[in-house]
Design an enzyme around this catalytic site. Structure first.
Site, short mmCIF file in Angstrom:
data_model
loop_
_atom_site.label_atom_id
_atom_site.label_comp_id
_atom_site.label_asym_id
_atom_site.label_seq_id
_atom_site.Cartn_x
_atom_site.Cartn_y
_atom_site.Cartn_z
N PRO A 1 0.82 -1.21 0.00
CG PRO A 1 -0.67 -1.53 1.73
CD PRO A 1 0.63 -2.01 1.20
CD GLU A 2 4.11 3.91 -2.96
OE1 GLU A 2 4.10 5.08 -2.52
OE2 GLU A 2 5.09 3.43 -3.55
NE ARG B 1 5.62 -10.04 1.30
CZ ARG B 1 6.11 -9.63 0.15
NH1 ARG B 1 6.84 -8.55 0.10
NH2 ARG B 1 5.88 -10.29 -0.95
NE ARG C 1 19.96 15.40 4.70
CZ ARG C 1 18.79 14.84 5.05
NH1 ARG C 1 17.81 15.58 5.50
NH2 ARG C 1 18.64 13.54 4.95
#
Length: 279
Positions: free
Chosen positions: A2-3, A108, A153
């Site tokens: 699922p996103e 899972r 970064r």
DNA sequence: ACTGGCTCCTGAGGGC
DNA sequence: TGCCCTCAGGAGCCAG
């Protein structure tokens, strides 16, 4: 897997079926999820007031607290009549009044369930939610914000976008897709992406997530929507899972690599180091 | 403060 | 047909 669009689709579906119903009992059949599931004795008997979402966490608002659920990689929720048979990996069953059950299915077991007692609004204080960045659709999320957070970064911009402290809900599929649409190379250090690049990226992130939400969510192997029907693709994926195939825009062979341990695909021609295609 | 690597887990897919 | 191996992936955690 699922996103954000799948989570949002699930939220809407479950909310429409269970809001205002009283939870009568909870059956934890497998407590070994990402963290051991421990739910309070006070949960049964409470009415579900509403269902919110923060990042990919679903927030079940009950009268005296909030149930915080994450679907992990393979989790799904279904609402079925109480008499419907359980499936393997149906780990937690919520029995609501009127004979409806909510079933948390997660082969899972990367998913999680937590209880945050107190007024529903207090769920934001839960440690899981405390350090999350803005939602992609929050007005505060824009190119200026990304550029400011990216200063100095050196992490690859793709991993930067997938960092939930920067912005939530951008999983691997949509990070790949947004970077393609923005014409930004995934491996570029975050601090070296231009302000203009981030302006386009912020818009493309909203675009790909919004389109998927509108269509009810794209789906890969594990997604089952709340009605129990297998999901399906509707959104054309330009790069994800297409390494070695031709770019849909220019025909160049798409290249695959791993960034931060994640499968990454990009078009060497469309995604130049600094540049970005016209929006 | 950052960064990259590790971890949990099962099922899918490839090779033979 | 079946077995074994590899791998995917969200996101918290941790060592350097």
């Amino acid at each position: 897997m699922p996103e954000l669009p799948e989570v949002e689709t699930t939220r809407k579906g479950v909310a429409s079926l269970l809001t205002s119903r009283r939870l009568e009992a909870v059956d934890v059949r497998e407590s070994r999820l990402r963290w051991p599931v421990t739910l309070p004795a006070e949960l049964p008997g409470q009415v579900l007031l509403g269902l919110d979402r923060r990042a990919k966490y679903l927030l079940f608002r009950f009268q005296r607290g909030t149930l915080i659920l994450h679907l992990g990689m393979s989790g799904s929720l279904r609402v079925l009549p109480a008499e419907a048979p359980y499936l393997k990996h149906d780990h937690v069953i919520f029995h609501f009044e009127g004979g409806r059950t909510l079933r948390f299915h997660d082969p899972r077991r990367f998913g999680s369930l937590h209880w945050q007692a107190g007024e529903p609004v207090a769920a934001g204080e839960h440690w899981l939610l405390a350090h999350l960045g803005p939602e992609p659709f929050d007005p505060a999320f824009d190119g200026r914000y990304l550029k400011s957070r990216a200063r100095g970064r050196r992490v690859a911009v793709k991993n930067f976008l997938m960092d939930s402290r920067i912005v939530v809900g951008v999983g691997n599929i949509y990070a790949n897709e947004a970077l393609f649409l923005a014409g930004v190379r995934p491996s570029l250090p975050a601090g070296r992406v231009s302000r203009a690049g981030y302006d386009v990226l912020a818009g493309k992130i909203r675009e790909v997530l919004g389109a998927a939400i509108d269509m009810g969510g794209t789906t890969l192997r594990d997604f089952v929507n709340q009605d129990g029907n297998p999901g399906y693709f509707k959104q054309v994926l330009n790069v994800y899972d297409r390494a070695g195939q031709a770019c849909r825009v220019c025909g160049e062979t798409l290249k695959g690599l791993r960034l931060g341990g994640r499968a990454t695909v990009f078009c060497p021609k469309c995604q130049k180091a600094q540049g970005f295609r016209r929006a």
